[in-house]
Design a protein around this motif. Structure first.
Motif, PDB file in Angstrom:
ATOM      1  N   GLY A  94     -40.525 -28.759 -33.220  1.00  0.00           N
ATOM      2  CA  GLY A  94     -42.123 -29.026 -33.203  1.00  0.00           C
ATOM      3  C   GLY A  94     -42.515 -27.986 -32.557  1.00  0.00           C
ATOM      4  N   PHE A  95     -44.032 -27.970 -31.873  1.00  0.00           N
ATOM      5  CA  PHE A  95     -44.589 -26.790 -31.390  1.00  0.00           C
ATOM      6  C   PHE A  95     -43.799 -26.741 -29.944  1.00  0.00           C
ATOM      7  CE2 PHE A  95     -48.082 -26.526 -27.936  1.00  0.00           C
ATOM      8  CZ  PHE A  95     -48.213 -25.235 -28.027  1.00  0.00           C
ATOM      9  N   ILE A  96     -43.820 -27.707 -29.124  1.00  0.00           N
ATOM     10  CA  ILE A  96     -43.072 -27.416 -27.669  1.00  0.00           C
ATOM     11  C   ILE A  96     -41.524 -27.177 -27.940  1.00  0.00           C
ATOM     12  CG2 ILE A  96     -42.498 -28.355 -25.589  1.00  0.00           C
ATOM     13  CD1 ILE A  96     -45.180 -30.341 -25.834  1.00  0.00           C
ATOM     14  N   ASP A 148     -34.339 -32.387 -35.427  1.00  0.00           N
ATOM     15  CA  ASP A 148     -35.538 -32.844 -36.114  1.00  0.00           C
ATOM     16  C   ASP A 148     -35.581 -32.907 -37.560  1.00  0.00           C
ATOM     17  OD1 ASP A 148     -38.584 -32.430 -36.747  1.00  0.00           O
ATOM     18  OD2 ASP A 148     -38.494 -31.333 -34.741  1.00  0.00           O
ATOM     19  N   ILE A 151     -31.968 -34.663 -38.927  1.00  0.00           N
ATOM     20  CA  ILE A 151     -31.906 -35.883 -38.564  1.00  0.00           C
ATOM     21  C   ILE A 151     -33.111 -36.685 -38.561  1.00  0.00           C
ATOM     22  CG2 ILE A 151     -30.953 -37.715 -36.958  1.00  0.00           C
ATOM     23  CD1 ILE A 151     -28.428 -36.311 -36.594  1.00  0.00           C
ATOM     24  N   ASN A 152     -33.482 -37.965 -38.972  1.00  0.00           N
ATOM     25  CA  ASN A 152     -34.602 -38.924 -38.685  1.00  0.00           C
ATOM     26  C   ASN A 152     -34.062 -39.875 -37.671  1.00  0.00           C
ATOM     27  OD1 ASN A 152     -36.663 -40.521 -38.435  1.00  0.00           O
ATOM     28  ND2 ASN A 152     -37.248 -40.334 -40.538  1.00  0.00           N
ATOM     29  N   ILE A 153     -34.775 -39.689 -36.555  1.00  0.00           N
ATOM     30  CA  ILE A 153     -34.047 -40.574 -35.369  1.00  0.00           C
ATOM     31  C   ILE A 153     -34.383 -42.080 -35.570  1.00  0.00           C
ATOM     32  CG2 ILE A 153     -33.812 -38.953 -33.404  1.00  0.00           C
ATOM     33  CD1 ILE A 153     -36.226 -40.313 -32.262  1.00  0.00           C
ATOM     34  N   LEU A 177     -38.498 -35.026 -27.520  1.00  0.00           N
ATOM     35  CA  LEU A 177     -39.981 -34.398 -27.903  1.00  0.00           C
ATOM     36  C   LEU A 177     -40.535 -35.474 -28.865  1.00  0.00           C
ATOM     37  CD1 LEU A 177     -38.809 -30.942 -27.269  1.00  0.00           C
ATOM     38  CD2 LEU A 177     -40.747 -31.505 -26.083  1.00  0.00           C
ATOM     39  N   ALA A 217     -42.358 -37.381 -31.752  1.00  0.00           N
ATOM     40  CA  ALA A 217     -43.342 -38.210 -31.627  1.00  0.00           C
ATOM     41  C   ALA A 217     -44.504 -38.047 -32.562  1.00  0.00           C
ATOM     42  CB  ALA A 217     -44.095 -38.142 -30.279  1.00  0.00           C
ATOM     43  N   CYS A 220     -47.916 -37.248 -32.408  1.00  0.00           N
ATOM     44  CA  CYS A 220     -48.931 -36.907 -31.423  1.00  0.00           C
ATOM     45  C   CYS A 220     -50.210 -36.290 -31.773  1.00  0.00           C
ATOM     46  CB  CYS A 220     -47.995 -36.288 -30.302  1.00  0.00           C
ATOM     47  SG  CYS A 220     -47.091 -34.665 -30.797  1.00  0.00           S
ATOM     48  N   SER A 279     -43.855 -37.510 -22.347  1.00  0.00           N
ATOM     49  CA  SER A 279     -44.884 -38.347 -22.279  1.00  0.00           C
ATOM     50  C   SER A 279     -45.962 -37.924 -22.750  1.00  0.00           C
ATOM     51  CB  SER A 279     -44.926 -39.304 -21.078  1.00  0.00           C
ATOM     52  OG  SER A 279     -45.892 -40.279 -20.890  1.00  0.00           O
ATOM     53  N   TYR A 303     -51.474 -44.760 -28.919  1.00  0.00           N
ATOM     54  CA  TYR A 303     -50.305 -43.803 -28.466  1.00  0.00           C
ATOM     55  C   TYR A 303     -50.165 -43.741 -27.095  1.00  0.00           C
ATOM     56  CZ  TYR A 303     -49.348 -38.943 -27.478  1.00  0.00           C
ATOM     57  OH  TYR A 303     -48.934 -37.511 -26.947  1.00  0.00           O
ATOM     58  N   LYS A 326     -46.723 -44.788 -25.149  1.00  0.00           N
ATOM     59  CA  LYS A 326     -46.322 -43.742 -24.274  1.00  0.00           C
ATOM     60  C   LYS A 326     -46.006 -44.547 -22.899  1.00  0.00           C
ATOM     61  CE  LYS A 326     -45.828 -39.486 -26.107  1.00  0.00           C
ATOM     62  NZ  LYS A 326     -44.468 -38.920 -26.520  1.00  0.00           N
ATOM     63  N   TRP A 347     -51.444 -28.605 -23.685  1.00  0.00           N
ATOM     64  CA  TRP A 347     -50.447 -27.206 -23.770  1.00  0.00           C
ATOM     65  C   TRP A 347     -50.838 -26.649 -25.271  1.00  0.00           C
ATOM     66  CZ3 TRP A 347     -44.608 -28.370 -22.423  1.00  0.00           C
ATOM     67  CH2 TRP A 347     -44.538 -29.286 -21.152  1.00  0.00           C
ATOM     68  N   ARG A 407     -54.673 -30.965 -33.986  1.00  0.00           N
ATOM     69  CA  ARG A 407     -55.444 -30.901 -32.490  1.00  0.00           C
ATOM     70  C   ARG A 407     -56.228 -30.004 -32.560  1.00  0.00           C
ATOM     71  NH1 ARG A 407     -49.697 -32.015 -29.560  1.00  0.00           N
ATOM     72  NH2 ARG A 407     -49.035 -31.011 -31.378  1.00  0.00           N
TER      73      ARG A 407
HETATM   74  P1  NAD Z   1     -44.903 -31.634 -32.550  1.00  0.00           P
HETATM   75  O1  NAD Z   1     -45.701 -32.913 -33.433  1.00  0.00           O
HETATM   76  O2  NAD Z   1     -45.164 -30.161 -32.833  1.00  0.00           O
HETATM   77  O3  NAD Z   1     -43.304 -32.097 -32.238  1.00  0.00           O
HETATM   78  C1  NAD Z   1     -42.963 -33.174 -32.338  1.00  0.00           C
HETATM   79  C2  NAD Z   1     -41.766 -32.847 -33.092  1.00  0.00           C
HETATM   80  O4  NAD Z   1     -40.793 -34.224 -33.308  1.00  0.00           O
HETATM   81  C3  NAD Z   1     -41.928 -32.827 -34.583  1.00  0.00           C
HETATM   82  O5  NAD Z   1     -41.278 -31.414 -35.210  1.00  0.00           O
HETATM   83  C4  NAD Z   1     -41.456 -33.853 -35.459  1.00  0.00           C
HETATM   84  O6  NAD Z   1     -40.939 -33.272 -36.832  1.00  0.00           O
HETATM   85  C5  NAD Z   1     -40.603 -34.524 -34.584  1.00  0.00           C
HETATM   86  N1  NAD Z   1     -40.171 -35.799 -35.024  1.00  0.00           N
HETATM   87  C6  NAD Z   1     -40.929 -36.590 -34.998  1.00  0.00           C
HETATM   88  N2  NAD Z   1     -40.537 -38.166 -35.419  1.00  0.00           N
HETATM   89  C7  NAD Z   1     -39.220 -37.526 -35.724  1.00  0.00           C
HETATM   90  C8  NAD Z   1     -38.128 -38.352 -36.125  1.00  0.00           C
HETATM   91  N3  NAD Z   1     -38.395 -39.837 -36.290  1.00  0.00           N
HETATM   92  N4  NAD Z   1     -36.994 -37.965 -36.002  1.00  0.00           N
HETATM   93  C9  NAD Z   1     -36.740 -36.602 -35.800  1.00  0.00           C
HETATM   94  N5  NAD Z   1     -37.739 -35.796 -35.328  1.00  0.00           N
HETATM   95  C10 NAD Z   1     -38.979 -36.296 -35.306  1.00  0.00           C
HETATM   96  O7  NAD Z   1     -45.688 -32.011 -31.198  1.00  0.00           O
HETATM   97  P2  NAD Z   1     -45.660 -31.462 -29.822  1.00  0.00           P
HETATM   98  O8  NAD Z   1     -46.872 -30.741 -29.303  1.00  0.00           O
HETATM   99  O9  NAD Z   1     -44.495 -30.430 -29.518  1.00  0.00           O
HETATM  100  O10 NAD Z   1     -45.398 -32.511 -28.768  1.00  0.00           O
HETATM  101  C11 NAD Z   1     -43.735 -32.873 -28.427  1.00  0.00           C
HETATM  102  C12 NAD Z   1     -44.076 -33.986 -27.187  1.00  0.00           C
HETATM  103  O11 NAD Z   1     -44.967 -33.693 -26.126  1.00  0.00           O
HETATM  104  C13 NAD Z   1     -44.461 -35.120 -27.904  1.00  0.00           C
HETATM  105  O12 NAD Z   1     -43.785 -36.337 -27.221  1.00  0.00           O
HETATM  106  C14 NAD Z   1     -45.993 -35.231 -27.510  1.00  0.00           C
HETATM  107  O13 NAD Z   1     -46.393 -36.729 -27.621  1.00  0.00           O
HETATM  108  C15 NAD Z   1     -45.931 -34.687 -26.282  1.00  0.00           C
HETATM  109  N6  NAD Z   1     -47.291 -34.044 -25.796  1.00  0.00           N
HETATM  110  C16 NAD Z   1     -47.564 -32.819 -26.198  1.00  0.00           C
HETATM  111  C17 NAD Z   1     -48.661 -32.481 -25.887  1.00  0.00           C
HETATM  112  C18 NAD Z   1     -49.214 -31.046 -25.947  1.00  0.00           C
HETATM  113  O14 NAD Z   1     -50.241 -30.559 -25.601  1.00  0.00           O
HETATM  114  N7  NAD Z   1     -48.606 -30.284 -27.099  1.00  0.00           N
HETATM  115  C19 NAD Z   1     -49.733 -33.221 -25.282  1.00  0.00           C
HETATM  116  C20 NAD Z   1     -49.191 -34.607 -24.642  1.00  0.00           C
HETATM  117  C21 NAD Z   1     -48.087 -34.845 -24.995  1.00  0.00           C
END
Ligand code: NAD
Ligand code: UDP
Length: 460
Positions: free
Chosen positions: A26-28, A48, A76-78, A97, A99, A101, A139, A256, A260, A286, A306
């Motif tokens: 994902g992004f982070i 992922d 893998i899908n967790i 990570l 979720a 979200c 979270s 959500y 969390k 972020w 977002r």
């Molecule tokens: P994102 O959606 O880009 O990344 C989440 C990754 O998790 C995705 O690549 C998705 O494919 C993977 N994923 C989801 N369900 C899955 C599953 N069942 N099996 C395997 N992979 C799975 O989101 P992000 O912005 O990178 O956020 C990462 C975490 O940080 C999340 O938990 C989110 O709640 C938290 N968060 C992020 C922000 C932000 O500002 N970006 C803010 C608050 C919280």
């Protein structure tokens, strides 16, 4: 990777570790993988269902990259894959990570949202606890929900009207600075004491001549504007003190945040009762390259990402940016690269990070969503060379934009005391600078594809 031994914050050498990163695609996750591959010796088991955002690490253009063989992708899908426990057993540290979200899902897919953020995280916590693995769990700042201040009546004496004097202060400083004899001698500082803001003028060569001028002495200045302010105790969000305030159950937006919060409580309880070593991260908006998707280009046309990606999409298509319920909500935005620095400190300083919940945000980058839209319009024009939009924004109701059950956090300012004390970390990048680099990326990555998509005749 540098060959010199890397030291932690206490001067001890950092040992190489294997990290099982769930949601690494994902992004982070993509930025964290980049950081770990580029600057550390650690290995990553990247889990992922998608890998597009880390393709450049998994299939690098040159064979001689410093991270060859240090990153392994596991599709893998967790929710339903027995390989997860094996990967956790192989790791020294687990970072979760994964979720759902994106706010557009919270009220429209509440079941998926709750399952993803609570139920699917349960086995991860359980395997970590049973196998004595350290866990860094992501979270959200949304667990704070709404601020206490948002419940104060508009005319409450606890809300104070402050004259906003920055421009007049700058003007005065400029005038004095250019006056003969004062040049290089005048120091002027805005000082806030409680609800009162003063301008302090000081001549360094004669300290006794310091003049303190209350800002209310300048009410005639046309540059003054009014700002409603209140005691920070009503809105600054503290990990160990602020309550979590959500809306009613019909406001499914909070599905959500509530999921969390419950997983945070479970992890905390595993720490208290079963000695789980954990760190909880609460990200505060972020943003940066690779965040979400551009609808119709690398994500569904009807998808609602977002705000950064929504506004980027509007700018790329030269259409007004949509302000939900007037764009009055406030957010603090932090550059992803600053935030990743904080996560790396947590990874490499377990003694300082274990058992803590950390706000990770930039309290200096606060804007209303309307101000964000205006700034993005200006920055995008600069980086793309295109004129800024003549009609930059339009108002839409939250019901129209997100559907039934949407609600919003009014304001999110992170308290930084704990992360500062434990890890000595501070964010660096201003909102303007982070938007400049992010929108440069958006323009470079998507402008051509959007142009082509717009010019394609509609299918009959
Ligand atoms: P994102 O959606 O880009 O990344 C989440 C990754 O998790 C995705 O690549 C998705 O494919 C993977 N994923 C989801 N369900 C899955 C599953 N069942 N099996 C395997 N992979 C799975 O989101 P992000 O912005 O990178 O956020 C990462 C975490 O940080 C999340 O938990 C989110 O709640 C938290 N968060 C992020 C922000 C932000 O500002 N970006 C803010 C608050 C919280
Ligand atoms: N928002 C908006 N227009 C958009 C997308 C979002 O006005 O096109 C608003 C949204 O209502 C919220 C803020 O922007 O007040 C931030 O939204 P985001 O999706 O980034 O998530 P949040 O910070 O609410 O978790």
């Amino acid at each position: 990777m540098a060959s010199v031994a890397r030291l932690d914050l206490d001067g001890k050498p950092i040992k190489g570790m294997t990290i099982c990163m769930i949601g690494a695609g994902g992004f982070i996750g993509s930025h964290l993988c980049e950081k770990l591959m580029g600057e550390t010796p650690h290995k990553v088991l990247a889990v992922d269902v998608y890998s597009d955002k880390i393709k450049h690490l998994l299939e690098p253009a040159e064979a001689s990259v410093p991270w060859a063989d240090r990153i392994q992708f596991h599709r893998i899908n967790i929710k339903n894959d027995s390989r997860l426990e094996g990967l956790i057993k192989m790791a020294d540290l687990v970072i979760n990570l994964a979720a759902i979200c994106t706010p557009a899902d919270y009220n429209t897919r509440p079941l998926d949202t709750i399952y993803s953020n609570f139920i699917d995280a349960l086995p991860v916590v359980k395997y970590c606890s049973e196998n004595n693995k350290r866990l860094i769990h992501f979270s959200t700042c949304e667990v704070y929900g709404k601020t206490i201040g948002s419940f104060l009546p508009k005319d409450s004496p606890l809300r104070q009207v402050r004259l906003h004097f920055r421009l007049s202060f700058l003007l005065l400083t400029a005038i004095c600075y250019h006056s003969k004899g004062w040049s290089n001698k005048l120091i002027s500082l805005p000082v806030t004491v409680g609800f009162h803001t003063f301008t302090v003028f000081s001549l360094p060569q004669s300290r006794t001549s310091m003049a303190v001028t209350a800002v209310s002495f300048f009410p005639y200045c046309s540059f003054l504007s009014k700002t409603i302010v209140m005691d920070p105790a009503y809105f600054v969000l503290k990990e160990d003190a602020s309550p979590c305030i959500f809306g009613s159950i019909e406001k499914q937006r909070w599905s959500y945040a509530c999921a969390k919060q419950l997983i945070e409580r479970l992890i905390y309880a595993e720490g208290a009762e079963n000695d789980l070593e954990f760190t909880i991260v609460r990200p505060f908006n972020w943003i940066g390259p690779r965040m979400d998707f551009i609808p119709g280009i690398d994500g569904p046309s009807e998808g609602v990402p977002r705000v950064l990606a929504c506004f980027s999409n509007n700018l790329l298509r030269r259409e007004p940016l949509k302000l939900v319920d007037g764009g009055e909500s406030q957010r603090t935005f932090i550059y992803i690269k600053d935030a990743i620095e904080a996560v790396l400190l947590m990874i490499e300083n377990p003694a300082r990070a274990n058992g803590h919940i950390f706000n990770v945000g930039n309290p200096n980058n606060e804007v209303t969503v309307r101000q964000l839209a205006e700034m993005m319009n200006e920055v995008y024009s600069k980086v793309s060379g295109e004129p800024s939009l003549e009609v930059p924004t339009i108002d839409v109701s939250s019901k129209e934009f997100y559907g039934e059950g949407y609600d919003d956090s009014d304001k999110r300012i992170p308290d930084m005391t704990i992360i500062n004390r434990q890890l000595g970390w501070n964010p660096k990048t201003s909102l303007w600078d982070l938007l400049e680099s992010t929108l440069t990326y958006q323009h470079r990555t998507y402008a051509e594809a959007v142009k082509q998509a717009i010019s394609k005749p509609l299918a009959s």
